[in-house]
Design a protein around this motif. Structure first.
Motif, PDB file in Angstrom:
ATOM      1  N   ARG A 467      -3.086   0.887  -6.758  1.00 47.94           N
ATOM      2  CA  ARG A 467      -2.561   0.389  -5.662  1.00 47.94           C
ATOM      3  C   ARG A 467      -3.337  -0.823  -5.277  1.00 47.94           C
ATOM      4  O   ARG A 467      -3.877  -0.714  -5.222  1.00 47.94           O
ATOM      5  CB  ARG A 467      -1.789   1.849  -5.057  1.00 47.94           C
ATOM      6  CG  ARG A 467      -1.212   3.041  -5.578  1.00 47.94           C
ATOM      7  CD  ARG A 467      -1.351   3.823  -5.030  1.00 47.94           C
ATOM      8  NE  ARG A 467      -0.720   5.198  -5.820  1.00 47.94           N
ATOM      9  CZ  ARG A 467      -0.006   5.597  -4.992  1.00 47.94           C
ATOM     10  NH1 ARG A 467       0.684   5.532  -4.287  1.00 47.94           N
ATOM     11  NH2 ARG A 467       0.624   6.686  -6.608  1.00 47.94           N
ATOM     12  N   PRO A 468      -2.191  -1.232  -4.036  1.00 48.80           N
ATOM     13  CA  PRO A 468      -4.173  -1.882  -3.557  1.00 48.80           C
ATOM     14  C   PRO A 468      -5.701  -1.515  -3.339  1.00 48.80           C
ATOM     15  O   PRO A 468      -5.816  -2.054  -3.174  1.00 48.80           O
ATOM     16  CB  PRO A 468      -3.298  -2.064  -1.859  1.00 48.80           C
ATOM     17  CG  PRO A 468      -1.835  -2.533  -2.323  1.00 48.80           C
ATOM     18  CD  PRO A 468      -1.506  -0.727  -3.203  1.00 48.80           C
ATOM     19  N   ASP A 469      -5.359  -0.078  -3.243  1.00 54.05           N
ATOM     20  CA  ASP A 469      -6.435   0.162  -2.370  1.00 54.05           C
ATOM     21  C   ASP A 469      -7.634   0.149  -4.293  1.00 54.05           C
ATOM     22  O   ASP A 469      -8.342   0.504  -4.207  1.00 54.05           O
ATOM     23  CB  ASP A 469      -7.075   2.438  -2.618  1.00 54.05           C
ATOM     24  CG  ASP A 469      -6.059   2.613  -1.135  1.00 54.05           C
ATOM     25  OD1 ASP A 469      -6.175   1.596  -0.269  1.00 54.05           O
ATOM     26  OD2 ASP A 469      -5.658   3.604  -1.147  1.00 54.05           O
ATOM     27  N   TRP A 471      -8.244  -2.518  -5.482  1.00 55.04           N
ATOM     28  CA  TRP A 471      -8.518  -3.421  -5.569  1.00 55.04           C
ATOM     29  C   TRP A 471      -9.353  -4.098  -6.699  1.00 55.04           C
ATOM     30  O   TRP A 471      -9.315  -5.360  -7.716  1.00 55.04           O
ATOM     31  CB  TRP A 471      -7.964  -4.851  -4.231  1.00 55.04           C
ATOM     32  CG  TRP A 471      -7.758  -6.294  -4.409  1.00 55.04           C
ATOM     33  CD1 TRP A 471      -8.499  -6.587  -3.698  1.00 55.04           C
ATOM     34  CD2 TRP A 471      -6.322  -7.147  -5.408  1.00 55.04           C
ATOM     35  NE1 TRP A 471      -8.386  -8.117  -4.874  1.00 55.04           N
ATOM     36  CE2 TRP A 471      -7.722  -8.376  -5.348  1.00 55.04           C
ATOM     37  CE3 TRP A 471      -5.755  -6.472  -5.781  1.00 55.04           C
ATOM     38  CZ2 TRP A 471      -6.593  -8.997  -5.758  1.00 55.04           C
ATOM     39  CZ3 TRP A 471      -5.210  -7.746  -6.810  1.00 55.04           C
ATOM     40  CH2 TRP A 471      -5.070  -9.345  -6.699  1.00 55.04           C
ATOM     41  N   ASN A 493       4.307   1.229  -7.046  1.00 58.34           N
ATOM     42  CA  ASN A 493       3.797   0.317  -5.430  1.00 58.34           C
ATOM     43  C   ASN A 493       4.289  -0.800  -6.528  1.00 58.34           C
ATOM     44  O   ASN A 493       3.340  -1.260  -7.325  1.00 58.34           O
ATOM     45  CB  ASN A 493       2.142   0.674  -5.504  1.00 58.34           C
ATOM     46  CG  ASN A 493       1.726  -0.042  -4.643  1.00 58.34           C
ATOM     47  OD1 ASN A 493       1.393  -1.133  -5.282  1.00 58.34           O
ATOM     48  ND2 ASN A 493       1.445   0.448  -3.877  1.00 58.34           N
ATOM     49  N   ALA A 495       3.398  -3.403  -4.446  1.00 57.84           N
ATOM     50  CA  ALA A 495       2.963  -4.484  -3.754  1.00 57.84           C
ATOM     51  C   ALA A 495       1.756  -5.192  -3.848  1.00 57.84           C
ATOM     52  O   ALA A 495       1.005  -6.509  -3.982  1.00 57.84           O
ATOM     53  CB  ALA A 495       2.087  -3.871  -1.752  1.00 57.84           C
ATOM     54  N   VAL A 496       0.694  -4.415  -5.007  1.00 62.40           N
ATOM     55  CA  VAL A 496      -0.267  -4.779  -5.590  1.00 62.40           C
ATOM     56  C   VAL A 496      -0.366  -6.307  -6.796  1.00 62.40           C
ATOM     57  O   VAL A 496      -0.835  -7.058  -6.993  1.00 62.40           O
ATOM     58  CB  VAL A 496      -1.167  -3.252  -6.040  1.00 62.40           C
ATOM     59  CG1 VAL A 496       0.114  -3.272  -7.654  1.00 62.40           C
ATOM     60  CG2 VAL A 496      -2.333  -3.656  -7.034  1.00 62.40           C
ATOM     61  N   LYS A 499       0.176  -8.994  -4.846  1.00 62.37           N
ATOM     62  CA  LYS A 499      -1.471  -9.404  -4.002  1.00 62.37           C
ATOM     63  C   LYS A 499      -1.725 -10.020  -5.815  1.00 62.37           C
ATOM     64  O   LYS A 499      -2.955 -11.100  -5.413  1.00 62.37           O
ATOM     65  CB  LYS A 499      -1.571  -8.528  -3.803  1.00 62.37           C
ATOM     66  CG  LYS A 499      -3.404  -8.787  -3.567  1.00 62.37           C
ATOM     67  CD  LYS A 499      -4.124  -6.998  -2.892  1.00 62.37           C
ATOM     68  CE  LYS A 499      -6.014  -6.818  -2.434  1.00 62.37           C
ATOM     69  NZ  LYS A 499      -5.866  -7.429  -1.168  1.00 62.37           N
TER      70      LYS A 499
END
Ligand code: UDX
Length: 834
Positions: A467-469, A471, A493, A495-496, A499
């Motif tokens: 997840r973006p967390d 990264w 997720n 979004a990751v 990104k």
């Protein structure tokens, strides 16, 4: 049961409370079965020997089919007779299985520095003048800095000093020119943490190894239904130079059928027809890999490496970087070792046990002795192997490979150790590189919940979805020789992934303006699927959607036939379940429906204010902390759970909440508890309810300190179908009559107030007699209370049964809407990629 602590990277024992509890429960269950001797009357065969071992007896009794029981018995007898495995194997590694410390040219000099032959790679970012330097680092290698052979670099590593090579030996241009070509092969000095001295080395300006032509087989081993993610992965991996060999779990009709047309379009994409039921951790996973490798050696494809990936892997570097890396290491074989005490690894991994795979489960049957004369090794099952080694391991009939194949036929998680062990003990031992080219998102507290106990007699762990967390973990791959990360699941997720793509390619690909970039569609049902069988609850609800749509939109002038159902998510939030059907006037319609939120906060308090999510659903994934039953379809044989999420309070107070489960006639049938504390704000509570659940509107009441905090209503839908066939009268009574359970009262009477129980019971009995049209009407009326149809559209037209609707392709939600990030178009002739 032993705990399998982890599958690869940083292998460690587990000590999490929940895991221990899971193990204990499982152990108790098995013990019940273990106390009895083999009951021969249950078997339609006579075992070849007397079987008394607890594990084997338990496995034989638990196995469903007689074939499986017999296989377990046969293997057990061979194991008792000492004929199952070779007693001794002889390796052919010149240095006896010990890897020389020279993988990738590493060695320690007298100052304790390590020298690595490395090379420059270029990672041109369109808006950045910087270049990345790729290092051939041996994994597990701590380093404080790198001395580069040029000043151009990017990443986090500050060069402590730099020295220039003659420009003529490298085509590199200095920063500022984003279009510069750059490359070259050098020796790079890497020194260990804490050591400040630096010995410059002479650059290796010999002609670089040819990497342009390295040809990789990406062996994709797939299961599930994440078709669009697989296509997105193929798009990013694809080059005409490489090959894509795909195995789809034999139980997954959808993915296989939908990927098959790619074969006709691209000569370098193929799906194997030799398919296996590749259960998690099963011996069949290795069988499948070896079968694919053997087939690959028989194709006219001229490849140099096989590299396996799953549907949840994604590159963290451009494929050109991987090409350069493998091109510079053509004869190496990449596997990752546990890196700890091997004996401990063997035990934790269950390598000292015999397992038997049948009835789609790995049964643990006995302890075993591994063959003498060789060194066992293992870690991760994500590998990149050279053609020569693949040819040896997949085709050679020598005693080492043959003997190890026999051992690994009865090994849990075999691909995590087989290749390592062959490599270490064969003449290929010097080609061993301890690097699986992957970064894995291990979060053991979440991923080691014994979640595969329905498939294996062992407790296994799985890595988490990025997840973006997370990264920073992805970013950390940048200076290291890591090319892939796992796991990614866009349904959890997406979004990751975006990104990551922006990080890899800059803003061009995919650009922020890509249509529906933040949306994700995943199939949940297709009418052509025979396997896996459709869930009767899903089939019932999707049929109801068709009827309710037809009744409300066309006044029931159209009848419908359901074709597909799809889960639709935007910005990582579930939005709708889409149902695609044809109508009697030959229109293709797609309808979006979603469950209505039925959570009512009764007593406002500091605790209720902290409730972020409260719902009853099923298929709770403890690792990702989410219910995978997005439309929350529950039927009489489902396993409902209360899913909750509370906001943090900052205080370390524990709140114990009691959950009262009331059935549709208002009887209290179960009491469960949840404990909210700062370290456990997200979770689920599983009631112990008897099947079949009485269909209708259920309620969970949350009681805290004798006060009703909140109520959640949920639907147990009656079934229109059972095992895919419409319900008959007898079945309906049986399935919809509810189960006999003694109503609980306890101290909760005042929360129950059930004056209508008699009436409700009468209604329930009369409902349970319903079949056909009456049953459908009952289902539809309940559907309309708990779900809402939000949107509808038609494919290629705007009028259906006399009613105007949107054209599906023009919407942003329909599964027919454009989705360029997963669209496989044609190959760009110049670049060879999509
Ligand atoms: C982790 C580790 O990454 C892996 O090295 C180890 O073998 C198992 O634990 P995990 O994420 O749990 O992997 O497994 P997953 O990626 O879901 O499955 C592994 C492979 O088996 C994938 O290629 C997957 O497609 C395949 N698989 C899994 C099936 O084909 N069918 C299944 O039912 C489950």
């Amino acid at each position: 049961l032993e705990l399998k602590a982890n599958s690869s990277d940083d292998w460690q024992p587990q000590s999490h409370k929940a895991v221990t509890q899971g193990l204990e429960n499982h152990r108790k269950k098995l013990q019940v079965a273990n106390t009895t001797a083999l009951r021969l009357e249950e078997l339609n065969f006579r075992p070849e020997c007397e079987i008394t071992g607890k594990e084997a007896v338990s496995a034989i009794h638990r196995a469903k089919s007689q074939n499986c029981k017999q296989l377990i018995a046969n293997v057990t007898c061979k194991s008792l007779a000492g004929t199952l495995y070779p007693k001794r194997l002889t390796g052919s590694c010149p240095n006896g299985g010990k890897i020389a410390g020279k993988a990738l040219g590493c060695f320690k000099d007298e100052n304790n520095y390590r020298l690595l032959s490395g090379y420059f790679g270029v990672n041109k970012k369109s808006n950045s003048p910087e270049y990345c330097i790729q290092l051939c680092l041996q994994s597990g290698f701590e380093y404080a800095g790198v001395q580069y052979s040029h000043e151009c670099f990017c990443g986090n590593d500050e060069p402590l000093s730099t020295f220039k090579l003659p420009d003529s030996s490298c085509n590199m241009k200095c920063p500022g020119d984003p279009h510069a070509t750059c490359g070259g092969y050098y020796t790079i000095n890497v020194f260990q943490t804490g050591i400040k001295k630096f010995v410059p080395q002479v650059a290796n300006t010999e002609s670089p190894p040819s990497h342009e032509n390295v040809k990789i087989v990406f062996l994709l081993t797939l299961n599930g239904r994440a078709l669009r993610q697989v296509k997105r992965l193929l798009k990013i991996l694809y080059h005409t130079r490489h090959f894509y060999y795909i195995h789809v779990d034999v139980r997954e009709d959808y993915l296989f059928r939908e990927l098959l047309p790619l074969e006709r379009r691209f000569p370098n994409i193929r799906l194997t027809r030799r398919r296996f039921a590749t259960i998690w951790g099963g011996a069949s996973l290795l069988e499948m890999l070896l079968s694919c490798m053997s087939e690959l050696l028989d194709t006219p494809w001229t490849w140099d490496f096989v590299l396996n990936l799953s549907e949840s892997d994604y590159p963290v570097k451009q494929i050109s970087a991987l090409e350069r890396f493998l091109g510079a290491n053509r004869d190496r074989n990449f596997v990752k070792s546990h890196g700890r005490d091997t004996q401990r690894f063997l035990q934790k991994q269950g390598l000292d046990k015999t397992f038997v795979e049948c009835d789609r489960r790995m049964w643990r049957v006995a302890d075993r002795r591994l063959p003498e004369g060789i060194q066992m090794d293992g870690g991760s099952d994500w590998i990149a192997l050279s053609r020569e080694f693949v040819s040896y391991v997949a085709k050679s009939g020598d005693d080492l490979v043959g003997g190890l194949r026999q051992v690994f036929r009865h090994t849990l998680l075999p691909a995590e150790s087989f290749f390592h062990t062959v490599l270490r003990n064969s003449r290929f031992c010097d080609s061993y590189v301890d690097n699986n080219l992957h970064v894995t998102n291990w979060k053991r507290k979440l991923g080691c919940k014994c979640q595969y106990k329905h498939v294996v007699d062992w407790c296994g762990c799985s890595p988490n979805d990025f997840r973006p967390d997370d990264w920073a973990r992805i970013q950390s791959t940048q200076p290291r020789q890591l090319f892939f990360a796992r796991k990614f699941e866009p349904i959890i997720n997406q979004a990751v992934l975006l990104k990551l793509e922006l990080w890899l390619f800059g803003l061009d690909k995919p650009s922020r303006s890509v249509t529906n970039l933040h949306s994700y569609w995943q199939s949940v049902y297709h009418h052509l699927d025979l396997s896996p069988a459709i869930d009767d609850g899903l089939r019932t609800v999707t049929s109801s959607v068709g009827r309710v749509w037809s009744k409300t939109v066309t006044n029931a002038t159209c009848s419908v036939t359901i074709l597909r159902a799809t889960s639709f998510h935007t910005k990582d939030l579930y939005k709708y379940t889409l149902v695609h059907f044809t109508t009697s006037d030959s229109a293709d319609i797609e309808v979006a429906f979603r469950p209505i939120n039925m959570t009512y906060l009764v007593a406002p308090s500091t605790l209720t204010k902290r409730i972020e999510e409260l719902a009853v659903s099923s298929d709770y994934d403890q690792k990702e902390q989410i219910s995978r039953n997005f439309p929350r379809i529950l039927s009489p044989y489902s396993e409902p759970v209360l899913v909750y999420k509370f906001a943090a309070s900052g205080a370390s107070v524990t709140h114990n909440i009691t959950c009262l489960w009331l059935d549709p006639i208002g009887q209290l049938v179960e009491i469960s508890d949840i404990s909210i504390e700062e370290s456990a704000l997200i979770g689920h509570s599983k009631p112990n309810l008897k099947h079949p659940h009485r269909p209708g509107s259920w309620t969970v009441k949350l009681i805290y300190h004798q006060t009703l905090l909140a109520e959640v209503k949920f639907l147990i839908t009656p079934l229109e179908f059972y095992s895919g066939v419409p319900l008959g009268v007898k079945q309906a009574r049986l399935i919809h009559g509810g189960s006999v359970s003694r109503p609980l009262t306890d101290n909760y009477d005042r929360f129950i107030e059930n004056s209508d129980e008699g009436i409700l019971k009468g209604v329930s009995v009369s409902n349970s007699n319903k079949t056909g049209k009456e049953l459908q009407d009952w289902i539809d009326s309940l559907f309309s209370k708990f779900y809402v149809i939000e949107k509808s559209c038609a494919v290629g037209r705007t009028e259906v049964c006399g009613v105007q609707v949107e054209e599906c392709r023009r919407t942003s939600w329909s599964s027919f809407a454009p989705d360029p990030k997963s669209f496989i178009g044609s190959v760009n002739e110049t670049s060879g990629a999509f």
